[in-house]
Enzyme design. Structure first.
Site, PDB file in Angstrom:
ATOM      1  N   TYR A  59       6.224  11.999  -8.571  1.00  0.00           N
ATOM      2  CA  TYR A  59       4.901  11.523  -8.158  1.00  0.00           C
ATOM      3  C   TYR A  59       3.996  11.188  -9.346  1.00  0.00           C
ATOM      4  CZ  TYR A  59       5.824  12.553  -3.225  1.00  0.00           C
ATOM      5  OH  TYR A  59       6.325  12.538  -1.944  1.00  0.00           O
ATOM      6  N   PHE A 108      -5.378  14.564  -5.290  1.00  0.00           N
ATOM      7  CA  PHE A 108      -4.430  15.302  -4.451  1.00  0.00           C
ATOM      8  C   PHE A 108      -3.107  15.628  -5.154  1.00  0.00           C
ATOM      9  CE2 PHE A 108      -3.927  10.740  -3.419  1.00  0.00           C
ATOM     10  CZ  PHE A 108      -2.576  10.556  -3.673  1.00  0.00           C
ATOM     11  N   ARG A 121       8.753   1.334   6.071  1.00  0.00           N
ATOM     12  CA  ARG A 121       7.316   1.656   6.102  1.00  0.00           C
ATOM     13  C   ARG A 121       6.773   1.440   7.519  1.00  0.00           C
ATOM     14  NH1 ARG A 121       5.235   3.990   1.222  1.00  0.00           N
ATOM     15  NH2 ARG A 121       3.288   3.690   2.330  1.00  0.00           N
ATOM     16  N   THR A 143       0.136   6.353   5.936  1.00  0.00           N
ATOM     17  CA  THR A 143       0.165   7.609   5.182  1.00  0.00           C
ATOM     18  C   THR A 143      -0.439   8.772   5.980  1.00  0.00           C
ATOM     19  OG1 THR A 143      -0.076   6.309   3.166  1.00  0.00           O
ATOM     20  CG2 THR A 143      -0.484   8.679   2.988  1.00  0.00           C
ATOM     21  N   ARG A 185       5.714   9.386  11.199  1.00  0.00           N
ATOM     22  CA  ARG A 185       4.589  10.190  10.706  1.00  0.00           C
ATOM     23  C   ARG A 185       3.667  10.610  11.843  1.00  0.00           C
ATOM     24  NH1 ARG A 185       3.422   7.135   4.906  1.00  0.00           N
ATOM     25  NH2 ARG A 185       4.553   8.670   3.627  1.00  0.00           N
ATOM     26  N   HIS A 221       8.639  10.709   3.073  1.00  0.00           N
ATOM     27  CA  HIS A 221       8.340   9.746   2.007  1.00  0.00           C
ATOM     28  C   HIS A 221       9.081   8.455   2.298  1.00  0.00           C
ATOM     29  CE1 HIS A 221       7.926   7.996  -1.996  1.00  0.00           C
ATOM     30  NE2 HIS A 221       9.219   7.719  -1.936  1.00  0.00           N
ATOM     31  N   GLU A 247      13.780   5.515  -7.630  1.00  0.00           N
ATOM     32  CA  GLU A 247      13.832   6.753  -6.847  1.00  0.00           C
ATOM     33  C   GLU A 247      15.262   7.112  -6.439  1.00  0.00           C
ATOM     34  OE1 GLU A 247       9.304   6.189  -5.033  1.00  0.00           O
ATOM     35  OE2 GLU A 247      11.004   6.194  -3.654  1.00  0.00           O
TER      36      GLU A 247
HETATM   37  P1  IDP Z   1       2.733   6.903   0.906  1.00  0.00           P
HETATM   38  O1  IDP Z   1       3.550   8.164   0.994  1.00  0.00           O
HETATM   39  O2  IDP Z   1       2.340   6.388   2.256  1.00  0.00           O
HETATM   40  O3  IDP Z   1       3.367   5.850   0.032  1.00  0.00           O
HETATM   41  P2  IDP Z   1       0.937   7.427  -1.322  1.00  0.00           P
HETATM   42  O4  IDP Z   1      -0.425   6.849  -1.459  1.00  0.00           O
HETATM   43  O5  IDP Z   1       2.020   6.907  -2.200  1.00  0.00           O
HETATM   44  O6  IDP Z   1       1.339   7.313   0.226  1.00  0.00           O
HETATM   45  O7  IDP Z   1       0.793   8.988  -1.545  1.00  0.00           O
HETATM   46  C1  IDP Z   1       1.927   9.794  -1.776  1.00  0.00           C
HETATM   47  C2  IDP Z   1       1.778  11.050  -0.950  1.00  0.00           C
HETATM   48  O8  IDP Z   1       0.636  11.778  -1.406  1.00  0.00           O
HETATM   49  C3  IDP Z   1       1.520  10.827   0.541  1.00  0.00           C
HETATM   50  O9  IDP Z   1       2.694  10.626   1.288  1.00  0.00           O
HETATM   51  C4  IDP Z   1       0.833  12.114   0.925  1.00  0.00           C
HETATM   52  O10 IDP Z   1       1.772  13.180   1.117  1.00  0.00           O
HETATM   53  C5  IDP Z   1       0.014  12.427  -0.306  1.00  0.00           C
HETATM   54  N1  IDP Z   1      -1.354  11.907  -0.182  1.00  0.00           N
HETATM   55  C6  IDP Z   1      -1.758  10.612  -0.245  1.00  0.00           C
HETATM   56  N2  IDP Z   1      -3.087  10.493  -0.094  1.00  0.00           N
HETATM   57  C7  IDP Z   1      -3.549  11.760   0.077  1.00  0.00           C
HETATM   58  C8  IDP Z   1      -4.863  12.317   0.291  1.00  0.00           C
HETATM   59  O11 IDP Z   1      -5.863  11.608   0.351  1.00  0.00           O
HETATM   60  N3  IDP Z   1      -4.917  13.685   0.434  1.00  0.00           N
HETATM   61  C9  IDP Z   1      -3.822  14.493   0.362  1.00  0.00           C
HETATM   62  N4  IDP Z   1      -2.592  14.003   0.168  1.00  0.00           N
HETATM   63  C10 IDP Z   1      -2.438  12.660   0.030  1.00  0.00           C
HETATM   64 MG    MG Z   2       3.814   5.896  -1.989  1.00  0.00          MG
END
Ligand code: IDP
Ligand code: MG
Length: 143
Positions: free
Chosen positions: A51, A59, A87, A93, A104, A117, A128
């Site tokens: 990450y 976060f 997706r 998300t 989700r 993920h 990845e």
């Molecule tokens: P994604 O998983 O939909 O691609 P990303 O923005 O890449 O979203 O974020 C990676 C992971 O970080 C998310 O799947 C989620 O678990 C966590 N995450 C993203 N935004 C937040 C937030 O605003 N608060 C807490 N956790 C978050």
């Molecule tokens: Mg992502």
């Protein structure tokens, strides 16, 4: 195979809820082929590296903590248009904003513990998949 692969993780809370089988079933029913899969627990350095793009986000620390809190299932998936289709299958998300019928929405608990993920680009899917699976552990869809 560029363009046809994506990487998913069934996150610790979904694993703990014993949802892995149901989630994998959604994935294969949607036409994805499981090229490789394993159950493992991420170390803190592994989660930090995976990450890394989010390292300056508020976060990040909690995300690393929750992703290392228990076992996950990690799988490399194959399908035409894999990134976009996966997706769509998993939804937004935040599970509360994810469309009905998405993984989700149905298995996520909150924006952090959002069940799965999914890679966000072909480039990142390759990075990845290389992170978890050597070529010798990949078995692509037959013929
Ligand atoms: P994604 O998983 O939909 O691609 P990303 O923005 O890449 O979203 O974020 C990676 C992971 O970080 C998310 O799947 C989620 O678990 C966590 N995450 C993203 N935004 C937040 C937030 O605003 N608060 C807490 N956790 C978050
Ligand atoms: Mg992502």
């Amino acid at each position: 195979m560029t363009g046809n692969i994506t990487l998913t993780m069934i996150k610790p809370l979904a694993f703990r809820n014993n949802s892995s089988g149901n989630i994998l079933s959604r994935i294969t029913n949607a036409g994805f082929w499981i090229v490789a899969a394993k159950t493992m627990q991420l170390s803190i350095p592994q989660a930090q590296k995976f990450y890394e793009v989010h390292k300056d986000r508020p976060f990040y620390k909690n995300l690393v903590e929750s992703m290392t809190s228990g076992p996950i299932v990690v799988a490399m998936l194959e399908k035409e248009n894999a990134i976009e289709d996966y997706r769509t299958l998993i939804g937004k998300t935040n599970p509360a904003e994810a469309a009905e019928g998405t993984i989700r929405r149905d298995f996520g608990t909150d924006i952090e513990a959002n069940a799965v993920h999914g890679s966000d680009s072909d480039e990142n899917a390759n990075i990845e998949c290389d992170f978890f699976f050597p070529k010798s552990e990949r078995f692509h869809r037959p013929g």
